[in-house]
Design a protein around this motif. Structure first.
Motif, PDB file in Angstrom:
ATOM      1  N   UNK A  30       0.853  -1.183   0.000  1.00  0.00           N
ATOM      2  CA  UNK A  30       0.000   0.000   0.000  1.00  0.00           C
ATOM      3  C   UNK A  30       0.890   1.235   0.000  1.00  0.00           C
ATOM      4  N   UNK A  31       0.444   2.275  -0.672  1.00  0.00           N
ATOM      5  CA  UNK A  31       1.035   3.603  -0.525  1.00  0.00           C
ATOM      6  C   UNK A  31      -0.087   4.572  -0.205  1.00  0.00           C
ATOM      7  N   UNK A  32       0.102   5.370   0.833  1.00  0.00           N
ATOM      8  CA  UNK A  32      -0.925   6.315   1.231  1.00  0.00           C
ATOM      9  C   UNK A  32      -0.377   7.306   2.236  1.00  0.00           C
ATOM     10  N   UNK A  33      -1.282   7.992   2.894  1.00  0.00           N
ATOM     11  CA  UNK A  33      -0.920   9.053   3.826  1.00  0.00           C
ATOM     12  C   UNK A  33      -1.575   8.791   5.178  1.00  0.00           C
ATOM     13  N   UNK A  34      -0.809   8.919   6.232  1.00  0.00           N
ATOM     14  CA  UNK A  34      -1.346   8.733   7.586  1.00  0.00           C
ATOM     15  C   UNK A  34      -2.254   9.917   7.909  1.00  0.00           C
ATOM     16  N   UNK A  35      -3.538   9.629   8.149  1.00  0.00           N
ATOM     17  CA  UNK A  35      -4.491  10.702   8.421  1.00  0.00           C
ATOM     18  C   UNK A  35      -4.836  10.818   9.910  1.00  0.00           C
ATOM     19  N   UNK A  36      -4.801   9.717  10.614  1.00  0.00           N
ATOM     20  CA  UNK A  36      -5.071   9.703  12.057  1.00  0.00           C
ATOM     21  C   UNK A  36      -4.180   8.659  12.689  1.00  0.00           C
ATOM     22  N   UNK A  37      -3.766   8.919  13.918  1.00  0.00           N
ATOM     23  CA  UNK A  37      -2.966   7.946  14.639  1.00  0.00           C
ATOM     24  C   UNK A  37      -1.484   8.266  14.616  1.00  0.00           C
ATOM     25  N   UNK A  38      -0.677   7.261  14.942  1.00  0.00           N
ATOM     26  CA  UNK A  38       0.763   7.448  15.102  1.00  0.00           C
ATOM     27  C   UNK A  38       1.482   7.342  13.764  1.00  0.00           C
ATOM     28  N   UNK A  39       2.363   8.300  13.495  1.00  0.00           N
ATOM     29  CA  UNK A  39       3.185   8.245  12.293  1.00  0.00           C
ATOM     30  C   UNK A  39       4.303   7.225  12.516  1.00  0.00           C
ATOM     31  N   UNK A  40       4.386   6.182  11.682  1.00  0.00           N
ATOM     32  CA  UNK A  40       5.364   5.122  11.921  1.00  0.00           C
ATOM     33  C   UNK A  40       6.752   5.484  11.400  1.00  0.00           C
ATOM     34  N   UNK A  41       7.719   4.639  11.753  1.00  0.00           N
ATOM     35  CA  UNK A  41       9.084   4.784  11.258  1.00  0.00           C
ATOM     36  C   UNK A  41       9.400   3.629  10.316  1.00  0.00           C
ATOM     37  N   UNK A  42      10.366   3.842   9.447  1.00  0.00           N
ATOM     38  CA  UNK A  42      10.797   2.786   8.539  1.00  0.00           C
ATOM     39  C   UNK A  42      11.278   1.580   9.346  1.00  0.00           C
ATOM     40  N   UNK A  73       3.451  10.618   4.068  1.00  0.00           N
ATOM     41  CA  UNK A  73       3.266   9.637   3.009  1.00  0.00           C
ATOM     42  C   UNK A  73       4.127   8.413   3.293  1.00  0.00           C
ATOM     43  N   UNK A  74       3.513   7.231   3.234  1.00  0.00           N
ATOM     44  CA  UNK A  74       4.260   6.029   3.592  1.00  0.00           C
ATOM     45  C   UNK A  74       3.977   4.898   2.595  1.00  0.00           C
ATOM     46  N   UNK A  75       4.895   3.929   2.584  1.00  0.00           N
ATOM     47  CA  UNK A  75       4.715   2.694   1.815  1.00  0.00           C
ATOM     48  C   UNK A  75       4.821   1.530   2.781  1.00  0.00           C
ATOM     49  N   UNK A  76       3.864   0.619   2.677  1.00  0.00           N
ATOM     50  CA  UNK A  76       3.806  -0.557   3.549  1.00  0.00           C
ATOM     51  C   UNK A  76       3.834  -1.803   2.674  1.00  0.00           C
ATOM     52  N   UNK A  77       4.713  -2.736   2.973  1.00  0.00           N
ATOM     53  CA  UNK A  77       4.813  -3.992   2.220  1.00  0.00           C
ATOM     54  C   UNK A  77       4.561  -5.173   3.143  1.00  0.00           C
ATOM     55  N   UNK A  78       4.507  -6.378   2.562  1.00  0.00           N
ATOM     56  CA  UNK A  78       4.234  -7.579   3.358  1.00  0.00           C
ATOM     57  C   UNK A  78       2.845  -7.542   3.958  1.00  0.00           C
ATOM     58  N   UNK A  79       1.855  -7.149   3.147  1.00  0.00           N
ATOM     59  CA  UNK A  79       0.504  -6.944   3.659  1.00  0.00           C
ATOM     60  C   UNK A  79      -0.140  -8.270   4.072  1.00  0.00           C
ATOM     61  N   UNK A  80      -0.814  -8.228   5.221  1.00  0.00           N
ATOM     62  CA  UNK A  80      -1.456  -9.427   5.747  1.00  0.00           C
ATOM     63  C   UNK A  80      -2.740  -9.018   6.462  1.00  0.00           C
ATOM     64  N   UNK A 109       8.245   0.482   4.746  1.00  0.00           N
ATOM     65  CA  UNK A 109       9.534   0.486   4.040  1.00  0.00           C
ATOM     66  C   UNK A 109       9.896   1.874   3.514  1.00  0.00           C
ATOM     67  N   UNK A 110       8.991   2.830   3.636  1.00  0.00           N
ATOM     68  CA  UNK A 110       9.291   4.183   3.193  1.00  0.00           C
ATOM     69  C   UNK A 110       8.415   5.194   3.887  1.00  0.00           C
ATOM     70  N   UNK A 111       9.009   6.317   4.319  1.00  0.00           N
ATOM     71  CA  UNK A 111       8.265   7.405   4.960  1.00  0.00           C
ATOM     72  C   UNK A 111       8.789   8.724   4.409  1.00  0.00           C
TER      73      UNK A 111
END
Length: 210
Positions: free
Chosen positions: A159-171, A199-206, A193-195
């Motif tokens: 997924x690639x998207x933008x954090x709208x609510x909650x905690x901003x994660x780290x790579x 804007x973030x990218x998340x891989x290994x979706x489950x 895997x990217x911040x």
């Protein structure tokens, strides 16, 4: 309610996940909910967005709990579309690679481990991987006769998207998140895997969340 409706774009496009702007207005609880409308951040509606934020109320506190509707699990954040896009970007791999797909095609598929059939528009293609914007179920397209290609079962890779609510994660973090447009409001998991800003990218979706 009428004040909110007068400030919304009024396109009734369904991009927010609701059939009409009136339905969208009725569920607004915090200013972050306004980000579900992809048009409000465009220049012509920026002033309206500020007014709507004031009407809806103060920004939700950082410690606000985000809970998946279908499973009751707690998530770290909500994932919204990138700026000026209609949904998060999803990267999918079909198990049946025999269907010829081109950029701009509409597809129907079911994500592995999800019971809901999705409709999407293909915006980019790499060998075996399609980048898509989610556009359906059918009622969100406003028509029943549009043409699509049947891909069947697909694996969701990222997924690639933008954090709208909650905690901003780290790579490098393994996270729980809810895509704002998810029809089931199901908690997903994956690794960041990217911040870049929010804007973030998340891989290994489950969809199995521990």
């Amino acid at each position: 309610m009428s004040d909110i409706l007068s400030l919304l774009p009024g396109y009734n496009c369904g991009s927010c996940g609701f059939r009409q702007c009136r339905d969208f207005a009725a569920q607004l609880k915090v200013p972050g909910d306004l980000q579900k409308c992809p048009f409000l951040e465009r220049d012509m509606f920026r002033e309206n967005l500020g007014k709507l934020s004031a009407i809806v109320g103060a920004e939700a506190p950082a410690e606000e709990r985000i809970v998946g509707v279908i499973d009751g699990l707690e998530a770290d954040f909500m994932l919204a579309p990138l700026r000026d896009e209609c949904s998060c970007r999803e990267f999918i791999h079909p198990f049946d690679g025999s269907v010829e797909v081109r950029v701009g095609d509409y597809i129907r598929y079911r994500p592995l481990a999800c019971p809901v059939t999705h409709f999407a528009k293909v915006i980019d293609i790499d060998p075996g991987i399609y980048t898509i914007h989610l556009v359906g179920p059918l009622h969100r397209l406003g028509r029943e006769d549009f043409k699509f290609k049947e891909l069947g079962l697909c694996m969701i890779l990222a997924f690639e998207g933008r954090v709208s609510r909650g905690k901003l994660p780290k790579v490098g973090q393994t996270v729980r998140f809810v895509p704002e447009y998810c029809m089931m409001q199901k908690v997903h998991s994956g690794m960041v895997v990217g911040v870049e800003g929010k804007d973030i990218r998340i891989e290994g979706i489950d969809l199995k969340v521990w």
